[in-house]
Enzyme design. Structure first.
Site, PDB file in Angstrom:
ATOM      1  N   TYR A  66      44.937  26.641  49.191  1.00  0.00           N
ATOM      2  CA  TYR A  66      46.242  27.317  49.092  1.00  0.00           C
ATOM      3  C   TYR A  66      47.280  26.415  48.428  1.00  0.00           C
ATOM      4  CZ  TYR A  66      44.597  31.500  51.256  1.00  0.00           C
ATOM      5  OH  TYR A  66      43.916  32.661  51.465  1.00  0.00           O
ATOM      6  N   GLN A 100      49.327  43.850  46.383  1.00  0.00           N
ATOM      7  CA  GLN A 100      48.305  43.128  47.155  1.00  0.00           C
ATOM      8  C   GLN A 100      48.448  41.635  46.889  1.00  0.00           C
ATOM      9  OE1 GLN A 100      44.286  45.438  46.747  1.00  0.00           O
ATOM     10  NE2 GLN A 100      45.474  45.761  44.885  1.00  0.00           N
ATOM     11  N   VAL A 102      50.036  37.821  46.552  1.00  0.00           N
ATOM     12  CA  VAL A 102      50.777  36.950  47.481  1.00  0.00           C
ATOM     13  C   VAL A 102      51.625  35.941  46.700  1.00  0.00           C
ATOM     14  CG1 VAL A 102      49.020  37.192  49.290  1.00  0.00           C
ATOM     15  CG2 VAL A 102      48.806  35.322  47.647  1.00  0.00           C
ATOM     16  N   HIS A 118      49.629  41.946  51.609  1.00  0.00           N
ATOM     17  CA  HIS A 118      48.777  40.818  52.021  1.00  0.00           C
ATOM     18  C   HIS A 118      49.555  39.530  52.234  1.00  0.00           C
ATOM     19  CE1 HIS A 118      45.156  43.058  50.037  1.00  0.00           C
ATOM     20  NE2 HIS A 118      45.466  43.548  51.211  1.00  0.00           N
ATOM     21  N   CYS A 126      53.048  28.731  62.257  1.00  0.00           N
ATOM     22  CA  CYS A 126      52.245  28.020  63.252  1.00  0.00           C
ATOM     23  C   CYS A 126      51.497  29.047  64.086  1.00  0.00           C
ATOM     24  CB  CYS A 126      53.178  27.194  64.171  1.00  0.00           C
ATOM     25  SG  CYS A 126      52.337  26.579  65.628  1.00  0.00           S
ATOM     26  N   CYS A 150      55.248  22.163  68.122  1.00  0.00           N
ATOM     27  CA  CYS A 150      54.311  22.254  69.275  1.00  0.00           C
ATOM     28  C   CYS A 150      52.954  21.642  68.964  1.00  0.00           C
ATOM     29  CB  CYS A 150      54.136  23.728  69.662  1.00  0.00           C
ATOM     30  SG  CYS A 150      53.038  24.593  68.518  1.00  0.00           S
ATOM     31  N   GLY A 187      46.342  46.616  37.386  1.00  0.00           N
ATOM     32  CA  GLY A 187      45.633  45.341  37.517  1.00  0.00           C
ATOM     33  C   GLY A 187      44.960  45.131  38.856  1.00  0.00           C
ATOM     34  N   THR A 188      44.221  46.155  39.307  1.00  0.00           N
ATOM     35  CA  THR A 188      43.476  45.963  40.555  1.00  0.00           C
ATOM     36  C   THR A 188      42.097  46.597  40.445  1.00  0.00           C
ATOM     37  OG1 THR A 188      43.452  46.308  42.963  1.00  0.00           O
ATOM     38  CG2 THR A 188      44.498  48.045  41.637  1.00  0.00           C
ATOM     39  N   VAL A 214      42.572  46.313  32.056  1.00  0.00           N
ATOM     40  CA  VAL A 214      41.903  45.923  30.794  1.00  0.00           C
ATOM     41  C   VAL A 214      40.500  46.528  30.726  1.00  0.00           C
ATOM     42  CG1 VAL A 214      43.232  43.811  30.383  1.00  0.00           C
ATOM     43  CG2 VAL A 214      41.214  43.726  31.855  1.00  0.00           C
TER      44      VAL A 214
HETATM   45  C1  BV8 Z   1      41.307  44.687  57.672  1.00  0.00           C
HETATM   46  C2  BV8 Z   1      45.028  37.630  50.654  1.00  0.00           C
HETATM   47  C3  BV8 Z   1      40.685  45.216  59.875  1.00  0.00           C
HETATM   48  C4  BV8 Z   1      44.771  36.214  50.789  1.00  0.00           C
HETATM   49  C5  BV8 Z   1      43.159  39.157  50.417  1.00  0.00           C
HETATM   50  C6  BV8 Z   1      37.926  49.874  55.143  1.00  0.00           C
HETATM   51  C7  BV8 Z   1      39.099  49.895  55.907  1.00  0.00           C
HETATM   52  C8  BV8 Z   1      39.662  48.710  56.389  1.00  0.00           C
HETATM   53  C9  BV8 Z   1      39.049  47.470  56.090  1.00  0.00           C
HETATM   54  C10 BV8 Z   1      37.888  47.438  55.344  1.00  0.00           C
HETATM   55  C11 BV8 Z   1      37.327  48.627  54.866  1.00  0.00           C
HETATM   56  N1  BV8 Z   1      36.212  48.278  54.156  1.00  0.00           N
HETATM   57  C12 BV8 Z   1      36.054  46.939  54.165  1.00  0.00           C
HETATM   58  C13 BV8 Z   1      37.042  46.399  54.901  1.00  0.00           C
HETATM   59  C14 BV8 Z   1      37.202  44.965  55.162  1.00  0.00           C
HETATM   60  C15 BV8 Z   1      38.027  44.238  54.100  1.00  0.00           C
HETATM   61  C16 BV8 Z   1      37.707  44.686  52.706  1.00  0.00           C
HETATM   62  O1  BV8 Z   1      38.416  45.523  52.153  1.00  0.00           O
HETATM   63  N2  BV8 Z   1      36.665  44.111  52.124  1.00  0.00           N
HETATM   64  C17 BV8 Z   1      36.320  44.476  50.768  1.00  0.00           C
HETATM   65  C18 BV8 Z   1      36.219  43.225  49.905  1.00  0.00           C
HETATM   66  C19 BV8 Z   1      35.028  45.258  50.819  1.00  0.00           C
HETATM   67  N3  BV8 Z   1      39.429  44.434  54.390  1.00  0.00           N
HETATM   68  C20 BV8 Z   1      40.015  43.574  55.247  1.00  0.00           C
HETATM   69  O2  BV8 Z   1      39.448  42.688  55.832  1.00  0.00           O
HETATM   70  C21 BV8 Z   1      41.514  43.795  55.468  1.00  0.00           C
HETATM   71  N4  BV8 Z   1      41.752  43.744  56.877  1.00  0.00           N
HETATM   72  O3  BV8 Z   1      40.928  45.730  57.316  1.00  0.00           O
HETATM   73  O4  BV8 Z   1      41.306  44.312  58.978  1.00  0.00           O
HETATM   74  C22 BV8 Z   1      41.553  45.270  61.054  1.00  0.00           C
HETATM   75  C23 BV8 Z   1      42.259  46.437  61.313  1.00  0.00           C
HETATM   76  C24 BV8 Z   1      43.045  46.495  62.456  1.00  0.00           C
HETATM   77  C25 BV8 Z   1      43.122  45.381  63.310  1.00  0.00           C
HETATM   78  C26 BV8 Z   1      42.416  44.206  62.998  1.00  0.00           C
HETATM   79  C27 BV8 Z   1      41.640  44.134  61.873  1.00  0.00           C
HETATM   80  C28 BV8 Z   1      42.337  42.663  54.872  1.00  0.00           C
HETATM   81  C29 BV8 Z   1      42.117  42.562  53.401  1.00  0.00           C
HETATM   82  C30 BV8 Z   1      43.074  41.508  52.797  1.00  0.00           C
HETATM   83  C31 BV8 Z   1      42.284  40.337  52.336  1.00  0.00           C
HETATM   84  N5  BV8 Z   1      43.174  39.396  51.682  1.00  0.00           N
HETATM   85  N6  BV8 Z   1      43.922  38.218  49.897  1.00  0.00           N
HETATM   86  C32 BV8 Z   1      44.724  35.512  49.468  1.00  0.00           C
HETATM   87  O5  BV8 Z   1      45.123  36.093  48.432  1.00  0.00           O
HETATM   88  O6  BV8 Z   1      44.300  34.368  49.499  1.00  0.00           O
HETATM   89  S1  BV8 Z   1      42.161  40.041  49.374  1.00  0.00           S
HETATM   90  C33 BV8 Z   1      42.392  39.736  47.718  1.00  0.00           C
HETATM   91  O7  BV8 Z   1      41.862  40.894  47.060  1.00  0.00           O
HETATM   92  C34 BV8 Z   1      43.818  39.619  47.197  1.00  0.00           C
HETATM   93  O8  BV8 Z   1      44.823  39.952  48.125  1.00  0.00           O
HETATM   94  C35 BV8 Z   1      43.849  40.647  46.084  1.00  0.00           C
HETATM   95  O9  BV8 Z   1      45.101  41.093  45.825  1.00  0.00           O
HETATM   96  C36 BV8 Z   1      42.975  41.664  46.678  1.00  0.00           C
HETATM   97  C37 BV8 Z   1      42.510  42.747  45.754  1.00  0.00           C
HETATM   98  O10 BV8 Z   1      41.991  42.152  44.584  1.00  0.00           O
HETATM   99  P1  BV8 Z   1      42.680  42.596  43.191  1.00  0.00           P
HETATM  100  O11 BV8 Z   1      44.133  42.349  43.312  1.00  0.00           O
HETATM  101  O12 BV8 Z   1      42.245  43.963  42.860  1.00  0.00           O
HETATM  102  O13 BV8 Z   1      42.104  41.526  42.193  1.00  0.00           O
HETATM  103  P2  BV8 Z   1      40.710  41.592  41.408  1.00  0.00           P
HETATM  104  O14 BV8 Z   1      40.477  40.246  40.836  1.00  0.00           O
HETATM  105  O15 BV8 Z   1      39.675  42.218  42.287  1.00  0.00           O
HETATM  106  O16 BV8 Z   1      40.984  42.625  40.227  1.00  0.00           O
HETATM  107  C38 BV8 Z   1      41.894  42.285  39.210  1.00  0.00           C
HETATM  108  C39 BV8 Z   1      41.903  43.452  38.234  1.00  0.00           C
HETATM  109  O17 BV8 Z   1      42.876  43.187  37.211  1.00  0.00           O
HETATM  110  C40 BV8 Z   1      40.579  43.674  37.534  1.00  0.00           C
HETATM  111  O18 BV8 Z   1      40.258  45.062  37.601  1.00  0.00           O
HETATM  112  C41 BV8 Z   1      40.859  43.260  36.070  1.00  0.00           C
HETATM  113  O19 BV8 Z   1      40.137  44.058  35.154  1.00  0.00           O
HETATM  114  C42 BV8 Z   1      42.330  43.536  35.957  1.00  0.00           C
HETATM  115  N7  BV8 Z   1      43.061  42.739  34.961  1.00  0.00           N
HETATM  116  C43 BV8 Z   1      42.838  41.456  34.598  1.00  0.00           C
HETATM  117  N8  BV8 Z   1      43.752  41.083  33.689  1.00  0.00           N
HETATM  118  C44 BV8 Z   1      44.584  42.140  33.492  1.00  0.00           C
HETATM  119  C45 BV8 Z   1      44.141  43.209  34.300  1.00  0.00           C
HETATM  120  N9  BV8 Z   1      44.750  44.411  34.319  1.00  0.00           N
HETATM  121  C46 BV8 Z   1      45.844  44.568  33.522  1.00  0.00           C
HETATM  122  N10 BV8 Z   1      46.322  43.586  32.716  1.00  0.00           N
HETATM  123  C47 BV8 Z   1      45.720  42.375  32.677  1.00  0.00           C
HETATM  124  N11 BV8 Z   1      46.212  41.430  31.861  1.00  0.00           N
HETATM  125 ZN    ZN Z   2      54.108  25.500  66.657  1.00  0.00          ZN
END
Ligand code: BV8
Ligand code: ZN
Length: 248
Positions: A66, A100, A102, A118, A126, A150, A187-188, A214
């Site tokens: 990070y 999405q 950060v 996110h 903490c 703490c 971009g997602t 893209v």
């Molecule tokens: C949760 C933060 C449960 C930290 C991230 C169904 C329902 C609920 C949950 C799930 C579900 N199915 C699966 C799950 C579990 C999981 C999940 O979704 N897994 C996936 C991978 C299958 N979800 C979770 O765990 C979530 N929590 O559901 O908890 C719960 C509920 C109640 C109580 C307790 C628990 C939490 C998910 C959050 C995870 N955190 N990141 C950090 O960033 O370090 S995820 C990470 O992926 C980032 O946040 C990012 O934003 C996110 C999505 O990725 P994208 O932004 O789409 O990026 P990616 O690289 O994939 O794509 C980029 C795109 O841009 C591409 O398409 C590319 O072609 C395009 N591009 C590139 N250049 C350009 C462009 N487009 C335009 N112009 C350009 N120039």
């Molecule tokens: Zn503390």
């Protein structure tokens, strides 16, 4: 660029705009995406680094990752795509950015209504006493720091896999999606849930769905208009058109 009639009509008559963004909107600012070519996740498993278990197993590795990403965010700036999104606010009653990402770049570009699903890499807290800290508090700290209040463990204020989204933020984003006349998906790869439900809700409630990417994605077949190209180029072009029709 010639847009289809239905898109032009919506752009000319819409009130509520929702812009759903992912890592791709920040790619032209030099921030790696997660799953695209050269993406962050290609080199390591997200579960290892973006999960609470991963952090507890190896806090210093996760903290270092990070700090590395914060450095990149610190050295970069919003790009023309972020600024074009901020400019929508000049021409529509209500513009909401549901991101999405950060990296804080929408706020830095001047968007005033940003929902961070996110969390935000520029904040830490903490895990024991829930005290919040900014990045400046641990600028050059390479190991996971201990809380000065703490001695608890300090972590980035981002949502990891398996963690629920910040209280109320997702619900607010869903309510905005229900009201939106146009929902841009920028971009997602739309594979992370529950975030990826937001454009689905917008569509269910009648919004016109425009994807800017893209390349095609999992949701391309279900959008009303897919614009293939860079967000930093396509969004300023759309703003230029809007200015012609709705500019003061
Ligand atoms: C949760 C933060 C449960 C930290 C991230 C169904 C329902 C609920 C949950 C799930 C579900 N199915 C699966 C799950 C579990 C999981 C999940 O979704 N897994 C996936 C991978 C299958 N979800 C979770 O765990 C979530 N929590 O559901 O908890 C719960 C509920 C109640 C109580 C307790 C628990 C939490 C998910 C959050 C995870 N955190 N990141 C950090 O960033 O370090 S995820 C990470 O992926 C980032 O946040 C990012 O934003 C996110 C999505 O990725 P994208 O932004 O789409 O990026 P990616 O690289 O994939 O794509 C980029 C795109 O841009 C591409 O398409 C590319 O072609 C395009 N591009 C590139 N250049 C350009 C462009 N487009 C335009 N112009 C350009 N120039
Ligand atoms: Zn503390």
């Amino acid at each position: 660029m010639n847009y289809p009639e239905p898109f032009i009509n919506r752009l000319q008559n819409a009130d509520n705009i929702l812009i759903f963004t992912g890592a791709g909107i920040s790619a032209e600012s030099g921030i790696d995406t997660f799953r695209g070519k050269g993406g962050l996740w290609n080199k390591m498993k997200p579960e290892e680094l973006a999960s609470f278990d991963g952090f507890m197993k190896n806090p210093n590795l996760v903290w270092e990752w990070y700090q590395y990403r914060r450095q990149i965010v610190h050295e970069t700036s919003p790009n023309s795509g972020h600024y074009a999104i901020a400019e929508f606010e000049k021409y529509y009653n209500s513009v909401s950015v549901v991101t999405q990402n950060v990296d804080n770049l929408h706020n830095r570009a001047g968007s005033t209504n940003v929902l961070e699903l996110h969390g935000n890499i520029e904040r830490n807290f903490c895990i024991d006493c829930n005290t919040f800290f900014g990045v400046e508090d641990f600028q050059s700290v390479s190991e996971a720091p201990k809380c000065p209040k703490c001695s608890g463990m300090i972590r980035p204020d981002v949502v990891w896999f398996g963690e629920s989204l910040p209280q109320g933020v997702f619900e607010k984003a869903e309510a905005l999606a229900r009201e939106s006349d146009i929902c841009f998906i920028v971009g997602t790869s739309a594979v992370v849930y529950p975030a990826a439900y937001i454009p689905v809700t917008a569509k269910e409630f009648g919004a016109y769905i425009v994807e800017i990417n893209v390349e095609q994605t999992e949701i391309t077949r279900s959008v009303d208009l897919s614009l293939i190209g860079k967000a930093g180029e396509l969004l300023p072009e759309i703003i230029k058109k809007i200015k012609e029709w709705r500019g003061s």
